[in-house]
Design a protein around this motif. Sequence first.
Motif, PDB file in Angstrom:
ATOM      1  N   VAL A  12       0.841  -1.203   0.000  1.00 27.10           N
ATOM      2  CA  VAL A  12       0.000   0.000   0.000  1.00 27.10           C
ATOM      3  C   VAL A  12       0.865   1.238   0.000  1.00 27.10           C
ATOM      4  O   VAL A  12       0.654   2.176  -0.763  1.00 27.10           O
ATOM      5  CB  VAL A  12      -0.929  -0.001   1.232  1.00 27.10           C
ATOM      6  CG1 VAL A  12      -1.567   1.358   1.400  1.00 27.10           C
ATOM      7  CG2 VAL A  12      -1.994  -1.053   1.099  1.00 27.10           C
ATOM      8  N   ILE A  15       2.375   1.791  -3.401  1.00 29.23           N
ATOM      9  CA  ILE A  15       1.435   2.302  -4.399  1.00 29.23           C
ATOM     10  C   ILE A  15       1.027   3.730  -4.087  1.00 29.23           C
ATOM     11  O   ILE A  15       0.904   4.558  -4.973  1.00 29.23           O
ATOM     12  CB  ILE A  15       0.205   1.385  -4.485  1.00 29.23           C
ATOM     13  CG1 ILE A  15       0.655   0.030  -5.012  1.00 29.23           C
ATOM     14  CG2 ILE A  15      -0.837   1.965  -5.405  1.00 29.23           C
ATOM     15  CD1 ILE A  15      -0.406  -0.990  -4.975  1.00 29.23           C
ATOM     16  N   VAL A  19       1.244   6.589  -6.721  1.00 32.33           N
ATOM     17  CA  VAL A  19       0.108   7.412  -7.100  1.00 32.33           C
ATOM     18  C   VAL A  19       0.387   8.881  -6.840  1.00 32.33           C
ATOM     19  O   VAL A  19       0.110   9.742  -7.652  1.00 32.33           O
ATOM     20  CB  VAL A  19      -1.157   6.956  -6.338  1.00 32.33           C
ATOM     21  CG1 VAL A  19      -2.276   7.953  -6.521  1.00 32.33           C
ATOM     22  CG2 VAL A  19      -1.592   5.592  -6.831  1.00 32.33           C
ATOM     23  N   PRO A 254     -12.129  11.805  -9.632  1.00 30.76           N
ATOM     24  CA  PRO A 254     -13.152  11.431 -10.607  1.00 30.76           C
ATOM     25  C   PRO A 254     -14.563  11.455 -10.043  1.00 30.76           C
ATOM     26  O   PRO A 254     -15.511  11.480 -10.801  1.00 30.76           O
ATOM     27  CB  PRO A 254     -12.754  10.015 -11.019  1.00 30.76           C
ATOM     28  CG  PRO A 254     -11.902   9.515  -9.921  1.00 30.76           C
ATOM     29  CD  PRO A 254     -11.276  10.689  -9.248  1.00 30.76           C
ATOM     30  N   SER A 280     -16.719  13.735 -15.721  1.00 35.76           N
ATOM     31  CA  SER A 280     -17.747  13.324 -14.762  1.00 35.76           C
ATOM     32  C   SER A 280     -18.428  14.521 -14.093  1.00 35.76           C
ATOM     33  O   SER A 280     -19.540  14.414 -13.608  1.00 35.76           O
ATOM     34  CB  SER A 280     -17.156  12.395 -13.699  1.00 35.76           C
ATOM     35  OG  SER A 280     -16.093  13.015 -13.026  1.00 35.76           O
TER      36      SER A 280
ATOM     37  N   LEU B  37      -2.041  -7.990  -7.133  1.00 37.27           N
ATOM     38  CA  LEU B  37      -2.024  -6.558  -7.421  1.00 37.27           C
ATOM     39  C   LEU B  37      -2.675  -6.239  -8.755  1.00 37.27           C
ATOM     40  O   LEU B  37      -2.892  -5.079  -9.086  1.00 37.27           O
ATOM     41  CB  LEU B  37      -0.590  -6.032  -7.405  1.00 37.27           C
ATOM     42  CG  LEU B  37       0.082  -6.107  -6.046  1.00 37.27           C
ATOM     43  CD1 LEU B  37       1.413  -5.384  -6.082  1.00 37.27           C
ATOM     44  CD2 LEU B  37      -0.792  -5.495  -4.975  1.00 37.27           C
ATOM     45  N   LEU B 209     -17.974   7.440 -12.464  1.00 41.70           N
ATOM     46  CA  LEU B 209     -16.623   7.844 -12.060  1.00 41.70           C
ATOM     47  C   LEU B 209     -15.713   8.108 -13.244  1.00 41.70           C
ATOM     48  O   LEU B 209     -14.598   8.556 -13.065  1.00 41.70           O
ATOM     49  CB  LEU B 209     -15.964   6.741 -11.227  1.00 41.70           C
ATOM     50  CG  LEU B 209     -16.482   6.508  -9.827  1.00 41.70           C
ATOM     51  CD1 LEU B 209     -15.650   5.467  -9.146  1.00 41.70           C
ATOM     52  CD2 LEU B 209     -16.447   7.811  -9.045  1.00 41.70           C
ATOM     53  N   THR B 210     -16.145   7.772 -14.433  1.00 42.78           N
ATOM     54  CA  THR B 210     -15.328   7.786 -15.646  1.00 42.78           C
ATOM     55  C   THR B 210     -14.262   6.678 -15.607  1.00 42.78           C
ATOM     56  O   THR B 210     -13.987   6.101 -14.561  1.00 42.78           O
ATOM     57  CB  THR B 210     -14.606   9.126 -15.917  1.00 42.78           C
ATOM     58  OG1 THR B 210     -13.552   9.303 -14.972  1.00 42.78           O
ATOM     59  CG2 THR B 210     -15.560  10.280 -15.870  1.00 42.78           C
ATOM     60  N   PHE B 212     -10.278   5.907 -17.040  1.00 44.36           N
ATOM     61  CA  PHE B 212      -9.126   6.590 -17.625  1.00 44.36           C
ATOM     62  C   PHE B 212      -7.857   5.809 -17.313  1.00 44.36           C
ATOM     63  O   PHE B 212      -7.812   5.051 -16.340  1.00 44.36           O
ATOM     64  CB  PHE B 212      -9.023   8.022 -17.087  1.00 44.36           C
ATOM     65  CG  PHE B 212      -9.043   8.105 -15.586  1.00 44.36           C
ATOM     66  CD1 PHE B 212      -7.870   8.087 -14.854  1.00 44.36           C
ATOM     67  CD2 PHE B 212     -10.251   8.175 -14.892  1.00 44.36           C
ATOM     68  CE1 PHE B 212      -7.890   8.143 -13.473  1.00 44.36           C
ATOM     69  CE2 PHE B 212     -10.270   8.241 -13.503  1.00 44.36           C
ATOM     70  CZ  PHE B 212      -9.087   8.226 -12.798  1.00 44.36           C
ATOM     71  N   PRO B 213      -6.816   5.965 -18.125  1.00 46.13           N
ATOM     72  CA  PRO B 213      -5.569   5.250 -17.858  1.00 46.13           C
ATOM     73  C   PRO B 213      -5.040   5.644 -16.483  1.00 46.13           C
ATOM     74  O   PRO B 213      -5.061   6.812 -16.131  1.00 46.13           O
ATOM     75  CB  PRO B 213      -4.612   5.746 -18.950  1.00 46.13           C
ATOM     76  CG  PRO B 213      -5.449   6.437 -19.954  1.00 46.13           C
ATOM     77  CD  PRO B 213      -6.712   6.862 -19.274  1.00 46.13           C
ATOM     78  N   MET B 217      -4.491   1.754 -10.879  1.00 47.54           N
ATOM     79  CA  MET B 217      -3.636   1.987  -9.715  1.00 47.54           C
ATOM     80  C   MET B 217      -4.437   2.653  -8.589  1.00 47.54           C
ATOM     81  O   MET B 217      -4.336   2.273  -7.419  1.00 47.54           O
ATOM     82  CB  MET B 217      -2.507   2.916 -10.169  1.00 47.54           C
ATOM     83  CG  MET B 217      -1.221   2.729  -9.455  1.00 47.54           C
ATOM     84  SD  MET B 217      -0.373   1.232  -9.940  1.00 47.54           S
ATOM     85  CE  MET B 217       0.891   1.875 -11.004  1.00 47.54           C
ATOM     86  N   ASP B 218      -5.235   3.647  -8.948  1.00 45.44           N
ATOM     87  CA  ASP B 218      -6.035   4.367  -7.945  1.00 45.44           C
ATOM     88  C   ASP B 218      -6.976   3.420  -7.198  1.00 45.44           C
ATOM     89  O   ASP B 218      -7.062   3.456  -5.974  1.00 45.44           O
ATOM     90  CB  ASP B 218      -6.883   5.464  -8.612  1.00 45.44           C
ATOM     91  CG  ASP B 218      -6.034   6.534  -9.262  1.00 45.44           C
ATOM     92  OD1 ASP B 218      -4.800   6.443  -9.141  1.00 45.44           O
ATOM     93  OD2 ASP B 218      -6.591   7.455  -9.880  1.00 45.44           O
ATOM     94  N   LEU B 220      -6.864   0.151  -7.014  1.00 38.62           N
ATOM     95  CA  LEU B 220      -6.146  -0.895  -6.282  1.00 38.62           C
ATOM     96  C   LEU B 220      -5.795  -0.409  -4.877  1.00 38.62           C
ATOM     97  O   LEU B 220      -5.952  -1.127  -3.883  1.00 38.62           O
ATOM     98  CB  LEU B 220      -4.875  -1.284  -7.048  1.00 38.62           C
ATOM     99  CG  LEU B 220      -3.968  -2.255  -6.303  1.00 38.62           C
ATOM    100  CD1 LEU B 220      -4.655  -3.593  -6.116  1.00 38.62           C
ATOM    101  CD2 LEU B 220      -2.658  -2.446  -7.048  1.00 38.62           C
ATOM    102  N   LEU B 221      -5.342   0.827  -4.826  1.00 37.67           N
ATOM    103  CA  LEU B 221      -4.978   1.410  -3.531  1.00 37.67           C
ATOM    104  C   LEU B 221      -6.177   1.414  -2.582  1.00 37.67           C
ATOM    105  O   LEU B 221      -6.090   1.001  -1.423  1.00 37.67           O
ATOM    106  CB  LEU B 221      -4.476   2.832  -3.765  1.00 37.67           C
ATOM    107  CG  LEU B 221      -3.890   3.559  -2.569  1.00 37.67           C
ATOM    108  CD1 LEU B 221      -2.677   2.820  -2.060  1.00 37.67           C
ATOM    109  CD2 LEU B 221      -3.506   4.974  -2.948  1.00 37.67           C
ATOM    110  N   LEU B 224      -7.028  -2.106  -1.411  1.00 39.07           N
ATOM    111  CA  LEU B 224      -6.107  -2.599  -0.384  1.00 39.07           C
ATOM    112  C   LEU B 224      -6.435  -1.993   0.972  1.00 39.07           C
ATOM    113  O   LEU B 224      -6.401  -2.674   2.000  1.00 39.07           O
ATOM    114  CB  LEU B 224      -4.658  -2.275  -0.780  1.00 39.07           C
ATOM    115  CG  LEU B 224      -4.108  -3.107  -1.947  1.00 39.07           C
ATOM    116  CD1 LEU B 224      -2.784  -2.544  -2.428  1.00 39.07           C
ATOM    117  CD2 LEU B 224      -3.928  -4.556  -1.519  1.00 39.07           C
ATOM    118  N   VAL B 225      -6.782  -0.713   0.967  1.00 37.79           N
ATOM    119  CA  VAL B 225      -7.149  -0.071   2.229  1.00 37.79           C
ATOM    120  C   VAL B 225      -8.386  -0.751   2.818  1.00 37.79           C
ATOM    121  O   VAL B 225      -8.433  -1.053   4.016  1.00 37.79           O
ATOM    122  CB  VAL B 225      -7.401   1.438   2.010  1.00 37.79           C
ATOM    123  CG1 VAL B 225      -7.989   2.060   3.260  1.00 37.79           C
ATOM    124  CG2 VAL B 225      -6.120   2.140   1.634  1.00 37.79           C
ATOM    125  N   ALA B 260      -7.547  15.037   1.574  1.00 39.56           N
ATOM    126  CA  ALA B 260      -8.306  13.959   0.942  1.00 39.56           C
ATOM    127  C   ALA B 260      -7.738  12.571   1.230  1.00 39.56           C
ATOM    128  O   ALA B 260      -8.477  11.665   1.602  1.00 39.56           O
ATOM    129  CB  ALA B 260      -8.391  14.210  -0.545  1.00 39.56           C
TER     130      ALA B 260
END
Lengths: 458, 283
Positions: A12, A15, A19, A254, A280, B37, B209-210, B212-213, B217-218, B220-221, B224-225, B260
């Motif tokens: 985590v 990543i 990110v 998003p 969106s 992953l 949410l749309t 997008f490339p 990764m987003d 997956l994070l 995992l949380v 955030a």
Amino acid sequence: MDKRIGVIGSIVLMIALLVSCGPGATPAPTPTKAPVAAPTAAPKAAEATPTAAPAAKPTTAPASQPTPAAKAPTTPIKIGILTTLTGVFAAPGADLRDGFLLYLAEKGNKLAGREVQVIVEDDEVKPDVGLTKAKKLVERDGVNLVLGVISSGVALSAGPYLAQNKKVFLITNAGADDLTQKAANPYIFRNSFANSTGGMVAADWGYKQKGWRTAVILGSDYAAGWEWTGGFARVFTDLGGKIIQELYPPLGNPDPAPFVSQLQKADVTYVFQAGADALSFVPAYAQYGVKARPQPLIGNYGITDLSILPKQGEAALGVLQGGPFAEGLDTPANKALTKAFKDKYNRDATIFTEPAYTAGRMIEKALEAVKGNIEDTDAFVKALETVEIPDAPRGAVKFDKLHNIVSPFYVSEVQRVGGQVNNMAIATYPNTTQFFKWTPEEWLKMTPLSEMKGKWVK
Amino acid sequence: MNFWILQSLNGLSYGMLLFLLAAGLSLSFGLMNIVNLAHGSYFLVGAYVGLTVMERTGNFMAAVVVGAISVGILGLLMQRLLLRRLTDHLAQVLLTIGFLFILGDLSLVIWGGVPQIIPKPPLFEGPIRIMESVFPSYRLLVIGVGIVVAIFLWWLQDRTAMGANVRAAVDDEEMAGSTGINVALLMTVVFGLGAAMAALGGVVGGAFLTIFPGQDMDVLLLALVVVIIGGLGSLKGAFVAALLVGLLDNFGKALFPELALFTIFAPMAIILAIRPTGLFGRA
């Protein structure tokens, strides 16, 4: 179990780092500490060679052509395109690249009588990668000029390096106000826009033509978001309007729900959103009933740019933008560009295409003035400073003293024209500078808009 | 008042989506000991496949079904042909992160870099009035889908022979095998189901949410949380944690937009400190 938690915990973390290093947060690094060696694997650094280079060069110039100035070398001019080809901004980056390549192709890969060789590099939207690639273009490829750059972070890190090495840097997108204000430099030009101008035009038009007196502003939480919404707020409050709410969603957010659902009632909502965020946001604005209040939505010209507009559906109809261009612009040059681009690449030209395409014309004109001798950089810079294109796709363009574009700005509206949705200009602000209604001195004395976040609501 | 109702609904709908996404990951982590992953890729690829089906047929149901089944098969194959052979965590991480990149780049090649959005079913296009506030009807649908899937999974795990076999295999793989349960097959099926659910989340989420490339990764994070907070291998944990993260994320963004990421990670750190196995994980 504990061990496994440890494993995923570290994943985590990894990543999260990956990110957060993405385009979402791209602080400009100090330009001095760039890695010396090129990265071991430059992914997808497309090397675009001229599409139709003659197999053998004629040893002597044909008699019918005037021989170029004695000093101009006959070797090809090397132009580096620094753009984004991977990640979130891959599509805009490709539109930028292809805009310039289209102009070159139309000219048979020759500008001012000299052949042009283009080297394309991918900055991955990362300032440090951008700087490394700029160094590669200068030191390994020996380019004469670098153009492009989607992201302001990249422009702010590559700019000083290019200027130090006396390479002309023509920015065709990155909009950070600083680039042609506080960080202005003799070798840096920008033919796209400064972020704040679009917002200023929108505010002026709305206050005077629509009678808006109260506004909510919402911008992605980074420099571009602060500057576009800040431009709007500065002109709007200066005219006597009132900002009643400021919201700043993170960039790359998003799901606009937490923000759209708390928009207060006002005469208008001004937003800066781009890419997936914009895609969106516009439907959500309708689905949360804000559009139907009615509360008009006006924003940067990327909130409904043509690459995402058809997907936003009915919700996008009537959305307004202020910016230096609108895809539906009714000029002969824009119609020609729109058609040529579609024919060649089988997709629509976007807001990222026009400045890159026009860059080709501007470079050509400056080159003609110095008889193709781009190697004399100072003469070339002088020539570029005086270039005027009266009939670019977006209208008449030239540079101001700080090398930012002076061009018409437009207020446009999403309309359905002949069964297709497009951004149609409904008002024009000719010869608009980055200082709008202020003098450069007055403007530069004011607080930079990127520092005004959170201070508009009184 | 209005603010709290609206934001709670926002958070709940987002949380339900996270549940669809994370349930499969939790199962493969907890039951099969597989660190996958590439789970984020299932979400992304599922969304893109759904988009293509939606564009061709205009039928949202078809998009959901085809997206989930095709990615489910992809998951089955990955588990059967590759992951099953690896017992070492490091090897699994390397292999699946490789898949994450490969599938991400393949999607970029096939579907391009422009962000996409799946058209919503026409019935759920508009807003709905709830007392004096306005809320998108589609997000209510997402909440409904999440609840239905949760009930279905609970039924599958607690009330069917297959669920009993799975629980037996988890408790003692060898013993379960010796009673005649085909453990290998069972694991493959469960893994495929998890992939299909992530893809289902992709299609459902792709409509608001749309896509997008980099989204792989987003998400997956986030997944995992959710898995860490809920506890490995616990469906109940994944459900509670997903709603918790959804609500935290939403209220965090609405109240403290600059923090955030913090509003998600701080609770995760606290829960790890107090209960290292997660809310419902077994030590």
